[in-house]
Write an enzyme that holds these catalytic residues in place. Structure first.
Site, mmCIF file in Angstrom:
data_model
loop_
_atom_site.group_PDB
_atom_site.id
_atom_site.type_symbol
_atom_site.label_atom_id
_atom_site.label_comp_id
_atom_site.label_asym_id
_atom_site.label_seq_id
_atom_site.Cartn_x
_atom_site.Cartn_y
_atom_site.Cartn_z
ATOM 1 N N LYS A 111 0.818 -1.217 0.000
ATOM 2 C CA LYS A 111 0.000 0.000 0.000
ATOM 3 C C LYS A 111 0.850 1.264 0.000
ATOM 4 O O LYS A 111 0.446 2.285 -0.551
ATOM 5 C CB LYS A 111 -0.936 0.012 1.215
ATOM 6 C CG LYS A 111 -2.094 -0.972 1.095
ATOM 7 C CD LYS A 111 -3.003 -0.889 2.297
ATOM 8 C CE LYS A 111 -4.092 -1.943 2.252
ATOM 9 N NZ LYS A 111 -4.831 -2.053 3.517
ATOM 10 N N LYS A 193 -4.449 -11.047 -7.084
ATOM 11 C CA LYS A 193 -5.597 -11.339 -6.214
ATOM 12 C C LYS A 193 -6.765 -10.431 -6.598
ATOM 13 O O LYS A 193 -6.541 -9.256 -6.909
ATOM 14 C CB LYS A 193 -5.158 -11.052 -4.773
ATOM 15 C CG LYS A 193 -6.208 -11.306 -3.724
ATOM 16 C CD LYS A 193 -5.773 -10.746 -2.378
ATOM 17 C CE LYS A 193 -5.988 -9.247 -2.289
ATOM 18 N NZ LYS A 193 -5.786 -8.662 -0.961
ATOM 19 N N LYS A 196 -10.626 -4.774 -5.099
ATOM 20 C CA LYS A 196 -11.298 -3.563 -5.588
ATOM 21 C C LYS A 196 -10.302 -2.561 -6.160
ATOM 22 O O LYS A 196 -10.520 -1.970 -7.212
ATOM 23 C CB LYS A 196 -12.083 -2.946 -4.417
ATOM 24 C CG LYS A 196 -13.054 -1.881 -4.832
ATOM 25 C CD LYS A 196 -14.310 -2.477 -5.448
ATOM 26 C CE LYS A 196 -15.105 -1.406 -6.151
ATOM 27 N NZ LYS A 196 -16.192 -1.958 -6.953
HETATM 28 P P1 TYM Z 1 -10.874 -6.995 3.278
HETATM 29 O O1 TYM Z 1 -11.916 -5.964 3.475
HETATM 30 O O2 TYM Z 1 -9.790 -6.715 2.297
HETATM 31 O O3 TYM Z 1 -11.538 -8.364 2.826
HETATM 32 C C1 TYM Z 1 -12.597 -8.989 3.552
HETATM 33 C C2 TYM Z 1 -12.410 -10.500 3.518
HETATM 34 O O4 TYM Z 1 -12.396 -10.974 2.169
HETATM 35 C C3 TYM Z 1 -11.236 -11.754 1.951
HETATM 36 N N1 TYM Z 1 -10.791 -11.558 0.558
HETATM 37 C C4 TYM Z 1 -10.504 -12.548 -0.289
HETATM 38 N N2 TYM Z 1 -10.558 -13.882 -0.159
HETATM 39 C C5 TYM Z 1 -10.212 -14.620 -1.239
HETATM 40 N N3 TYM Z 1 -9.822 -14.094 -2.426
HETATM 41 C C6 TYM Z 1 -9.762 -12.753 -2.601
HETATM 42 N N4 TYM Z 1 -9.391 -12.237 -3.773
HETATM 43 C C7 TYM Z 1 -10.114 -11.904 -1.503
HETATM 44 N N5 TYM Z 1 -10.167 -10.566 -1.336
HETATM 45 C C8 TYM Z 1 -10.583 -10.365 -0.060
HETATM 46 C C9 TYM Z 1 -10.202 -11.221 2.922
HETATM 47 O O5 TYM Z 1 -9.181 -12.169 3.181
HETATM 48 C C10 TYM Z 1 -11.056 -10.936 4.128
HETATM 49 O O6 TYM Z 1 -11.240 -12.097 4.914
HETATM 50 N N6 TYM Z 1 -7.827 -6.381 7.210
HETATM 51 C C11 TYM Z 1 -9.093 -6.964 6.789
HETATM 52 C C12 TYM Z 1 -10.294 -6.488 7.579
HETATM 53 C C13 TYM Z 1 -10.215 -6.692 9.056
HETATM 54 C C14 TYM Z 1 -10.319 -7.932 9.727
HETATM 55 C C15 TYM Z 1 -10.251 -7.605 11.106
HETATM 56 C C16 TYM Z 1 -10.456 -9.244 9.307
HETATM 57 C C17 TYM Z 1 -10.069 -5.714 9.988
HETATM 58 N N7 TYM Z 1 -10.099 -6.255 11.232
HETATM 59 C C18 TYM Z 1 -10.292 -8.613 12.078
HETATM 60 C C19 TYM Z 1 -10.508 -10.243 10.284
HETATM 61 C C20 TYM Z 1 -10.432 -9.915 11.644
HETATM 62 C C21 TYM Z 1 -9.337 -6.593 5.327
HETATM 63 O O7 TYM Z 1 -8.831 -5.618 4.852
HETATM 64 O O8 TYM Z 1 -10.238 -7.405 4.676
#
Ligand code: TYM
Length: 329
Positions: A111, A193, A196
């Site tokens: 990032k 991956k 968005k």
């Molecule tokens: P975020 O918002 O990027 O994504 C939400 C969830 O979707 C999963 N994910 C994917 N899984 C498979 N293939 C993909 N291409 C893909 N893109 C996204 C992510 O692994 C995630 O599970 N840091 C986290 C948010 C967060 C969080 C937490 C998660 C904040 N606090 C505590 C678990 C526990 C995030 O940015 O997810």
């Protein structure tokens, strides 16, 4: 009972990577576990964002989650900023958070590549994530593969805090990840991956036309230049998506027609689009219904925040007591 915590950022509409890798699993797990799901808006402000749309994006993500089957009666569904204990525990954890590890986080490095000035919040992002999980003493975290490093960091915070403030018996758990077979969905570019920020997604709530418009130009087996070249489904990203959306009969047919050049890629994509449209239609319909009643959705989220707070305040009080703060009981 095991407790599950997971979160999703309101950085844009949910996409099928989120759904296949995480959200669909949350829906299944809420039947068996004490489940807490959070729209993590405090995390979303660590990168430049549009102030005017944050509130509606946050609500829309909650709508997407409910439409996908998160039942706010069963699971606790809430918005992170409505529970200020997340931010407070985050601060308490900064005292045990190793700076070197924060600097080595892959997502931090990715990032910051594009940023001229790096906000400290981006560096400290994993501390807040650890606070999210540990505030509820959650021991299971269903996520996609990209979150494993952050989860390892959460365990590190837990170990360090326990060593410093609960040396006799650990207070915080060391949470484990729960992955699905769809732990890393690749985007429609066939390379990175699905994400968005890369514009390589299919939205969970996309219309049939939008789905087709995105699938049509999607990357396939690069060795298949013309319709007559036989392809290899094992290296085609769209075949992977067929595995998640199509019936076993269609998957078997795609496999044969690709290897024998019986179909062109566009024929295969049309079948995938049809399967995706059919699978996602009920989610889209429920979301349309929910969008008509945004006050109702906000009330559900407010109730979720109340239930979350009831747990969060207890953990925070206990944490402060153990850390020796004045007045903490
Ligand atoms: P975020 O918002 O990027 O994504 C939400 C969830 O979707 C999963 N994910 C994917 N899984 C498979 N293939 C993909 N291409 C893909 N893109 C996204 C992510 O692994 C995630 O599970 N840091 C986290 C948010 C967060 C969080 C937490 C998660 C904040 N606090 C505590 C678990 C526990 C995030 O940015 O997810």
């Amino acid at each position: 009972m095991d407790r599950i915590f997971s979160g999703v950022q309101p950085t844009g509409d949910l996409h099928i990577g989120n759904w296949l890798g995480a959200v669909r699993n949350w829906v299944a797990l809420q039947e068996r576990y004490d489940t807490i799901i959070c729209v993590v808006d405090l995390h979303a402000v660590t990168i430049p964002y549009e102030v005017a749309t944050l509130e509606v994006r946050t609500r829309d993500v909650a709508i997407g989650l409910m439409a996908a089957g998160i039942d706010p009666e069963r699971a606790i569904l809430f918005v992170q900023s409505a529970v200020p204990e997340h931010a407070e525990l985050n601060w308490l954890f900064t005292s045990v958070a190793p700076l070197g590890e924060l600097e080595r986080m892959t997502q931090f490095k990715d990032k910051t590549e594009k940023l001229e000035s790096i906000p400290a919040g981006l560096l400290c992002y994993p501390i807040l994530q650890a606070a999210d999980i540990l505030l509820y003493l959650a021991n299971k975290v269903p996520v996609g593969e990209d979150q494993l490093q952050h989860l390892e960091f959460t365990r590190e915070i837990s170990r360090r805090w326990n060593a410093a403030y609960a040396p006799d018996a650990p207070y915080f758990p060391e949470p484990q990840a729960l992955l699905t077979p769809a732990k890393r969905i690749v985007g429609l570019d066939g390379k990175a991956k699905m994400s968005k920020s890369l514009g390589n997604t299919v939205g969970l709530l996309d219309s049939p036309d939008e789905i087709w418009a995105k699938l049509r130009p999607a990357a396939t087996d690069p060795a298949r230049v013309t319709k007559k070249d036989p392809g290899n489904p094992e290296i085609c990203n769209l075949f992977e998506l067929h595995r998640h959306f199509s019936s076993p009969e269609t998957i078997a047919e795609v496999d044969v027609k690709c290897r024998t050049a019986g179909w062109g890629c566009l024929d295969c994509k049309r079948r995938l689009a049809d399967a995706m449209i059919e699978t996602l239609a009920p989610i889209r319909e429920r979301a349309t219904e929910l969008k008509r009643d945004s006050a109702g959705v906000d009330a559900v989220l407010a109730r979720g925040a109340e239930r979350a707070r009831a747990i969060a305040t207890k953990t925070l009080s206990e944490t402060k007591r153990r850390m020796g703060f004045h007045g903490a009981r």
